[in-house]
Design a protein around this motif. Structure first.
Motif, PDB file in Angstrom:
ATOM      1  N   MET A 101       0.859  -1.199   0.090  1.00  0.00           N
ATOM      2  CA  MET A 101      -0.016  -0.066  -0.014  1.00  0.00           C
ATOM      3  C   MET A 101       1.017   1.257   0.081  1.00  0.00           C
ATOM      4  N   LEU A 102       1.863   1.192   0.776  1.00  0.00           N
ATOM      5  CA  LEU A 102       2.918   2.481   0.856  1.00  0.00           C
ATOM      6  C   LEU A 102       3.442   2.581  -0.506  1.00  0.00           C
ATOM      7  N   THR A 103       3.746   1.650  -1.319  1.00  0.00           N
ATOM      8  CA  THR A 103       4.490   1.593  -2.595  1.00  0.00           C
ATOM      9  C   THR A 103       3.642   2.210  -3.382  1.00  0.00           C
ATOM     10  N   ILE A 104       2.245   1.792  -3.408  1.00  0.00           N
ATOM     11  CA  ILE A 104       1.220   2.512  -4.267  1.00  0.00           C
ATOM     12  C   ILE A 104       1.165   4.087  -4.132  1.00  0.00           C
ATOM     13  N   ILE A 105       1.078   4.406  -2.870  1.00  0.00           N
ATOM     14  CA  ILE A 105       0.950   5.767  -2.426  1.00  0.00           C
ATOM     15  C   ILE A 105       2.064   6.483  -2.915  1.00  0.00           C
ATOM     16  N   PHE A 106       3.139   5.973  -2.790  1.00  0.00           N
ATOM     17  CA  PHE A 106       4.293   6.646  -3.002  1.00  0.00           C
ATOM     18  C   PHE A 106       4.502   6.919  -4.787  1.00  0.00           C
ATOM     19  N   PHE A 107       3.996   5.958  -5.413  1.00  0.00           N
ATOM     20  CA  PHE A 107       3.983   6.099  -6.761  1.00  0.00           C
ATOM     21  C   PHE A 107       3.085   7.086  -7.293  1.00  0.00           C
ATOM     22  N   ILE A 128      -3.887   5.500 -15.322  1.00  0.00           N
ATOM     23  CA  ILE A 128      -5.239   4.668 -15.777  1.00  0.00           C
ATOM     24  C   ILE A 128      -4.735   3.185 -16.074  1.00  0.00           C
ATOM     25  N   ASN A 129      -3.754   3.018 -16.941  1.00  0.00           N
ATOM     26  CA  ASN A 129      -3.456   1.728 -17.505  1.00  0.00           C
ATOM     27  C   ASN A 129      -2.658   1.128 -16.309  1.00  0.00           C
ATOM     28  N   SER A 130      -2.273   1.559 -15.103  1.00  0.00           N
ATOM     29  CA  SER A 130      -1.704   0.791 -13.981  1.00  0.00           C
ATOM     30  C   SER A 130      -2.442   1.092 -12.858  1.00  0.00           C
ATOM     31  N   SER A 131      -3.650   1.537 -13.042  1.00  0.00           N
ATOM     32  CA  SER A 131      -4.520   2.005 -11.936  1.00  0.00           C
ATOM     33  C   SER A 131      -4.350   0.747 -10.539  1.00  0.00           C
ATOM     34  N   PRO A 132      -4.318   1.281  -9.435  1.00  0.00           N
ATOM     35  CA  PRO A 132      -4.039   0.106  -8.248  1.00  0.00           C
ATOM     36  C   PRO A 132      -5.570  -0.046  -7.569  1.00  0.00           C
ATOM     37  N   PHE A 133      -6.643   0.748  -7.886  1.00  0.00           N
ATOM     38  CA  PHE A 133      -7.751   0.732  -7.384  1.00  0.00           C
ATOM     39  C   PHE A 133      -8.880  -0.452  -8.188  1.00  0.00           C
ATOM     40  N   LYS A 134      -9.829  -0.799  -7.027  1.00  0.00           N
ATOM     41  CA  LYS A 134     -10.860  -1.577  -7.732  1.00  0.00           C
ATOM     42  C   LYS A 134     -12.101  -0.919  -7.713  1.00  0.00           C
ATOM     43  N   ASP A 135     -13.023  -1.248  -8.621  1.00  0.00           N
ATOM     44  CA  ASP A 135     -14.426  -0.431  -8.588  1.00  0.00           C
ATOM     45  C   ASP A 135     -15.097  -0.586  -7.386  1.00  0.00           C
ATOM     46  N   ILE A 136     -15.764   0.369  -7.025  1.00  0.00           N
ATOM     47  CA  ILE A 136     -16.560   0.357  -5.650  1.00  0.00           C
ATOM     48  C   ILE A 136     -17.920   0.483  -5.912  1.00  0.00           C
ATOM     49  N   SER A 137     -18.828  -0.494  -5.402  1.00  0.00           N
ATOM     50  CA  SER A 137     -20.376  -0.476  -5.663  1.00  0.00           C
ATOM     51  C   SER A 137     -20.854  -1.058  -4.175  1.00  0.00           C
ATOM     52  N   ILE A 138     -21.796   0.010  -4.021  1.00  0.00           N
ATOM     53  CA  ILE A 138     -22.366  -0.445  -2.589  1.00  0.00           C
ATOM     54  C   ILE A 138     -24.161  -0.458  -2.840  1.00  0.00           C
ATOM     55  N   GLU A 139     -24.455  -1.819  -2.668  1.00  0.00           N
ATOM     56  CA  GLU A 139     -25.805  -2.259  -3.339  1.00  0.00           C
ATOM     57  C   GLU A 139     -26.463  -1.521  -4.302  1.00  0.00           C
ATOM     58  N   GLY A 140     -25.455  -1.471  -5.378  1.00  0.00           N
ATOM     59  CA  GLY A 140     -26.241  -0.863  -6.680  1.00  0.00           C
ATOM     60  C   GLY A 140     -26.513   0.671  -6.535  1.00  0.00           C
ATOM     61  N   SER A 153     -15.837   3.920  -9.921  1.00  0.00           N
ATOM     62  CA  SER A 153     -14.935   3.028 -10.709  1.00  0.00           C
ATOM     63  C   SER A 153     -13.448   3.557 -10.233  1.00  0.00           C
ATOM     64  N   SER A 154     -12.562   2.596 -10.609  1.00  0.00           N
ATOM     65  CA  SER A 154     -11.276   2.778 -10.282  1.00  0.00           C
ATOM     66  C   SER A 154     -10.618   4.049 -10.962  1.00  0.00           C
TER      67      SER A 154
END
Length: 349
Positions: free
Chosen positions: A1-7, A194-206, A211-212
């Motif tokens: 996680m720290l690596t992602i934040i750094f980049f 965008i092509n290397s996004s570390p995030f996942k889509d978030i969906s709460i009960e529709g 999106s990432s």
């Protein structure tokens, strides 16, 4: 996680730089003429930039992706960092340079380093907007100035009421311009991730979906807002009073003209509508708010006969526009070399 934040930190740094420079130009004329307080302008600008980035930010970012698809997180980090440092240098000099030019230069630097072919059609499209957008903005400003002048003369409105209407107009048009800027320029800040996004889509009960890419753009929008609050005042004063002395009414015209220019190059809906009607559509390209504002100011000055233009300041700004992509490309190339050969991080696939 720290690596992602750094980049990702370089993208956030670039967002801060954009907020300190490009985003400030939306309200620069209003603040420069003392019609709106800096804190008020910064608050409205920040809110609507974030909204524009999250809601409508995807369109213009695709053009940058076609120019060069940075496909490693470490490479995206360097590209954004090179652009941010370049913009910071120009900002410290008080020059309203283009973040769009900085990121394009950095992407081309990555293309050279990774031996990836640069899409010349995308590059020509982007460079074309660099030339066309300030001209279009100047034409809008020239036209709106004469329309506004005629309305004011015929209505014979009281000076105090005109002042009040102008303040309200500056706030409304500034909010519109901020939204357009967020939608148009967030691709400069986070598009390379965008092509290397570390995030996942978030969906709460529709009911709620993020999106990432929208998560990336939200972070970038917040970084831009931080830049607006912390470091934009100097550039606001340069645009508001450094090139040509503006009255409150002409300040409103400048903001309106530059905001419409940004919107034309940011609106996916307008692009689709014109395409469906088989009409020429404006390309969805991140354009420079600095160039749009400077073009608007020049349009006003020409409408007034071209007198009292600060040509020295204008030449300094023009030199900044030329130097920005070159400096950013060179810096990106050198930094990519060190990242890959000294820090042993892969910067391309």
């Amino acid at each position: 996680m720290l690596t992602i934040i750094f980049f990702l930190s370089s993208g956030l740094f670039l967002g801060w730089s954009l907020g300190a420079n490009d985003a400030a130009n939306i309200f620069g004329t209003a603040v420069g003429t003392k019609m709106i307080k800096f804190k008020t302008a910064a608050l409205i600008c920040s809110i609507f930039i974030i909204l524009g980035a999250v809601v409508s930010g995807a369109g213009a970012s695709h053009t940058l992706g076609k120019l060069g698809a940075v496909n490693q997180l470490a490479g995206a980090f360097i590209v954004a960092l090179a652009a941010a440092i370049t913009v910071m240098w120009m900002t410290k000099a008080g020059l309203p340079v283009s973040t769009s030019q900085a990121i394009v230069g950095a992407i081309i630097g990555w293309n050279f380093f990774s031996q990836t072919a640069t899409s010349m059609s995308s590059l020509y499209k982007i460079i074309g907007t660099w030339v066309f957008s300030p001209i279009l903005s100047a034409l809008f400003a020239f036209l709106f100035f004469h329309i506004t002048k005629r309305i004011v003369e015929k209505s014979r409105i009281h000076l105090m009421r005109l002042d009040s209407y102008t303040r309200i107009g500056l706030l409304i048009v500034g909010a519109f311009g901020s939204y357009s800027l967020g939608a148009n320029n967030i691709g400069n800040v986070m598009g390379v991730f965008i092509n290397s996004s570390p995030f996942k889509d978030i969906s709460i009960e529709g009911l709620f979906h993020l999106s990432s890419i929208q998560q990336l753009f939200l972070l970038g929008g917040i970084a831009i807002a931080f830049g607006v609050f912390t470091y934009s005042k100097k550039v606001m004063m340069t645009v508001g009073s450094g090139i040509f002395k503006l009255s409150p009414v002409t300040a409103l015209v400048v903001v309106l003209a530059s905001s419409i220019t940004l919107f034309l190059f940011a609106s996916q809906g307008l692009h689709d509508l014109l395409t469906s009607l088989h009409l020429p559509a404006f390309p969805l390209v991140p354009v420079s708010s600095s160039q749009a504002v400077v073009g608007s100011v020049m349009g006003i000055s020409l409408a007034k006969g071209g007198r009292n233009i600060n040509y020295k300041k204008l030449s300094q700004i023009s030199m900044g526009w030329v130097a920005t992509p070159l400096a950013s490309a060179i810096l990106a190339y050198v930094a990519l070399f060190f990242m890959q050969n000294v820090f042993m991080q892969s910067v391309f696939q």
